[in-house]
Design a protein around this motif. Structure first.
Motif, mmCIF file in Angstrom:
data_model
loop_
_atom_site.group_PDB
_atom_site.id
_atom_site.type_symbol
_atom_site.label_atom_id
_atom_site.label_comp_id
_atom_site.label_asym_id
_atom_site.label_seq_id
_atom_site.Cartn_x
_atom_site.Cartn_y
_atom_site.Cartn_z
ATOM 1 N N LEU A 91 9.359 -3.136 -5.164
ATOM 2 C CA LEU A 91 8.473 -4.173 -4.856
ATOM 3 C C LEU A 91 7.054 -3.653 -4.787
ATOM 4 C CD1 LEU A 91 10.027 -6.630 -1.886
ATOM 5 C CD2 LEU A 91 9.824 -7.055 -4.452
ATOM 6 N N PHE A 92 7.006 -2.414 -4.846
ATOM 7 C CA PHE A 92 5.735 -1.794 -5.114
ATOM 8 C C PHE A 92 5.648 -0.185 -5.525
ATOM 9 C CE2 PHE A 92 7.148 -1.237 -0.662
ATOM 10 C CZ PHE A 92 6.761 0.147 -0.338
ATOM 11 N N ASN A 93 4.499 0.332 -5.746
ATOM 12 C CA ASN A 93 4.676 1.649 -6.241
ATOM 13 C C ASN A 93 4.644 2.705 -4.968
ATOM 14 O OD1 ASN A 93 3.967 4.180 -7.405
ATOM 15 N ND2 ASN A 93 2.316 3.506 -8.576
ATOM 16 N N VAL A 94 5.822 3.267 -4.769
ATOM 17 C CA VAL A 94 5.781 4.151 -3.457
ATOM 18 C C VAL A 94 5.047 5.281 -3.552
ATOM 19 C CG1 VAL A 94 7.971 3.195 -2.662
ATOM 20 C CG2 VAL A 94 8.048 5.168 -4.281
ATOM 21 N N SER A 95 4.700 5.858 -4.742
ATOM 22 C CA SER A 95 3.799 6.923 -5.063
ATOM 23 C C SER A 95 2.392 6.696 -4.895
ATOM 24 C CB SER A 95 4.182 7.627 -6.429
ATOM 25 O OG SER A 95 4.007 6.814 -7.405
ATOM 26 N N GLU A 96 1.977 5.570 -4.818
ATOM 27 C CA GLU A 96 0.352 5.425 -4.861
ATOM 28 C C GLU A 96 -0.157 5.839 -3.545
ATOM 29 O OE1 GLU A 96 -2.360 1.380 -5.351
ATOM 30 O OE2 GLU A 96 -0.213 1.245 -5.844
ATOM 31 N N VAL A 97 -1.444 6.342 -3.719
ATOM 32 C CA VAL A 97 -2.009 7.274 -2.567
ATOM 33 C C VAL A 97 -3.364 6.737 -2.438
ATOM 34 C CG1 VAL A 97 -2.870 9.390 -1.683
ATOM 35 C CG2 VAL A 97 -0.505 9.156 -2.977
ATOM 36 N N PRO A 98 -3.686 6.190 -1.205
ATOM 37 C CA PRO A 98 -2.804 5.849 -0.234
ATOM 38 C C PRO A 98 -1.949 4.657 -0.409
ATOM 39 C CG PRO A 98 -4.844 4.914 0.462
ATOM 40 C CD PRO A 98 -5.085 5.861 -0.820
ATOM 41 N N SER A 99 -0.946 4.181 0.069
ATOM 42 C CA SER A 99 -0.173 3.123 0.016
ATOM 43 C C SER A 99 -1.028 1.800 0.047
ATOM 44 C CB SER A 99 1.046 3.065 0.750
ATOM 45 O OG SER A 99 1.958 4.035 0.488
ATOM 46 N N PRO A 100 -0.731 0.845 -0.848
ATOM 47 C CA PRO A 100 -1.456 -0.421 -0.699
ATOM 48 C C PRO A 100 -0.879 -1.365 0.498
ATOM 49 C CG PRO A 100 0.027 -0.574 -2.280
ATOM 50 C CD PRO A 100 0.075 0.704 -1.987
ATOM 51 N N ILE A 101 -1.582 -2.238 0.724
ATOM 52 C CA ILE A 101 -0.861 -3.547 1.728
ATOM 53 C C ILE A 101 0.305 -3.953 1.029
ATOM 54 C CG2 ILE A 101 -1.057 -5.663 2.958
ATOM 55 C CD1 ILE A 101 -4.130 -4.817 3.019
ATOM 56 N N ILE A 102 1.536 -4.072 1.652
ATOM 57 C CA ILE A 102 2.604 -4.793 1.059
ATOM 58 C C ILE A 102 3.074 -6.107 1.636
ATOM 59 C CG2 ILE A 102 3.415 -2.488 0.038
ATOM 60 C CD1 ILE A 102 5.601 -2.561 2.579
ATOM 61 N N GLY A 103 2.590 -6.441 2.622
ATOM 62 C CA GLY A 103 2.894 -7.581 3.623
ATOM 63 C C GLY A 103 1.944 -7.744 4.794
ATOM 64 N N VAL A 104 2.371 -8.723 5.452
ATOM 65 C CA VAL A 104 1.641 -9.122 6.868
ATOM 66 C C VAL A 104 2.646 -9.207 7.708
ATOM 67 C CG1 VAL A 104 1.248 -11.427 6.336
ATOM 68 C CG2 VAL A 104 -0.299 -10.030 7.884
ATOM 69 N N ALA A 105 2.130 -8.817 8.947
ATOM 70 C CA ALA A 105 3.228 -9.210 10.304
ATOM 71 C C ALA A 105 2.722 -10.489 10.824
ATOM 72 C CB ALA A 105 3.052 -7.836 11.342
ATOM 73 N N LEU A 106 3.685 -11.209 11.469
ATOM 74 C CA LEU A 106 3.219 -12.497 11.970
ATOM 75 C C LEU A 106 2.237 -12.251 13.121
ATOM 76 C CD1 LEU A 106 6.669 -14.319 11.960
ATOM 77 C CD2 LEU A 106 4.934 -14.388 10.005
ATOM 78 N N ASP A 107 1.980 -10.959 13.683
ATOM 79 C CA ASP A 107 0.934 -11.117 14.526
ATOM 80 C C ASP A 107 -0.537 -10.651 13.653
ATOM 81 O OD1 ASP A 107 0.997 -8.438 13.620
ATOM 82 O OD2 ASP A 107 1.474 -7.487 15.799
ATOM 83 N N GLY A 108 -0.548 -10.987 12.592
ATOM 84 C CA GLY A 108 -1.983 -10.809 11.711
ATOM 85 C C GLY A 108 -2.152 -9.476 11.123
ATOM 86 N N PHE A 109 -1.496 -8.412 11.677
ATOM 87 C CA PHE A 109 -1.783 -7.145 11.182
ATOM 88 C C PHE A 109 -1.050 -6.579 9.864
ATOM 89 C CE2 PHE A 109 -2.881 -6.474 15.670
ATOM 90 C CZ PHE A 109 -4.273 -5.824 15.658
ATOM 91 N N PRO A 110 -1.939 -6.036 9.039
ATOM 92 C CA PRO A 110 -1.276 -5.932 7.682
ATOM 93 C C PRO A 110 -0.154 -4.706 7.762
ATOM 94 C CG PRO A 110 -3.266 -4.674 7.759
ATOM 95 C CD PRO A 110 -3.140 -5.414 9.108
#
Length: 185
Positions: A91-110
């Protein structure tokens, strides 16, 4: 709509099938770190950028869902159910530095990928009890290869009625081998 932008299923041994579902979640726009963390209840605890729901790390029996998913060989891009317990590396490039946002928790934090600002792959030992850390004064969760994978608890306050105040069903991992042999080890 919660469906991946790729072909999914069918899944051997999995009774469900993928279908579009209209779900709405209320997520805080400006989350704040709470003095006390709260339980990440059973079910959906976040959403991937693809729209796929991110589930808590337990099965209904309090087993490590990620361990069971790995053992079943499901976390690949053509054969996993349309929800996430562990990091689907496609679902995302695991080697990207730093890792990007891949989702959001239901408390609002990325939720960010597994790599920090220096390219080091994080583990749960690098993170707090909720599976996050502060970066430049901002709280964030990180996905890792080890339990609890995405979140261990909520550092912020969920506002969605379906999530807020739900009791914790699992406080620690149960051993599926003990269940199979009657607890004798």
């Amino acid at each position: 709509r919660g469906m991946p932008n790729r072909t999914v299923g069918p899944w051997e041994g999995y009774p469900g099938s993928a279908m579009h579902q209209n779900r709405t979640y209320r997520i805080p726009k400006n989350p704040a770190v709470q003095a006390q963390s709260t339980c990440a209840p059973m079910g959906v605890i976040g959403l991937a950028l693809s729209g796929a729901p991110i589930l808590n790390p337990y099965t209904a029996e309090c087993y490590d869902a990620g361990l069971l998913v790995k053992a079943a060989g499901l976390p690949n891009c053509t054969g996993q159910p349309p929800h996430i317990h562990i990091t689907p590396r496609c679902l995302f490039n695991v080697s990207e530095v730093p890792s990007p946002i891949i989702g959001v928790a239901l408390d609002g934090f990325p939720i960010y990928g597994p790599r920090d600002e220096n390219g080091r792959e994080l583990t749960s030992a690098d993170l707090d009890g909720c599976h996050g850390r502060q970066v430049r004064g901002q709280y964030r969760y990180h996905v890792t290869r080890d339990f609890p994978y995405f979140l261990g608890c909520f550092k912020g306050a969920p506002v969605d009625e379906r999530i807020r105040g739900r009791p914790c069903q699992c406080r620690e991992r149960a051993d599926p081998c003990q269940a199979l042999d009657g607890g004798g080890g």
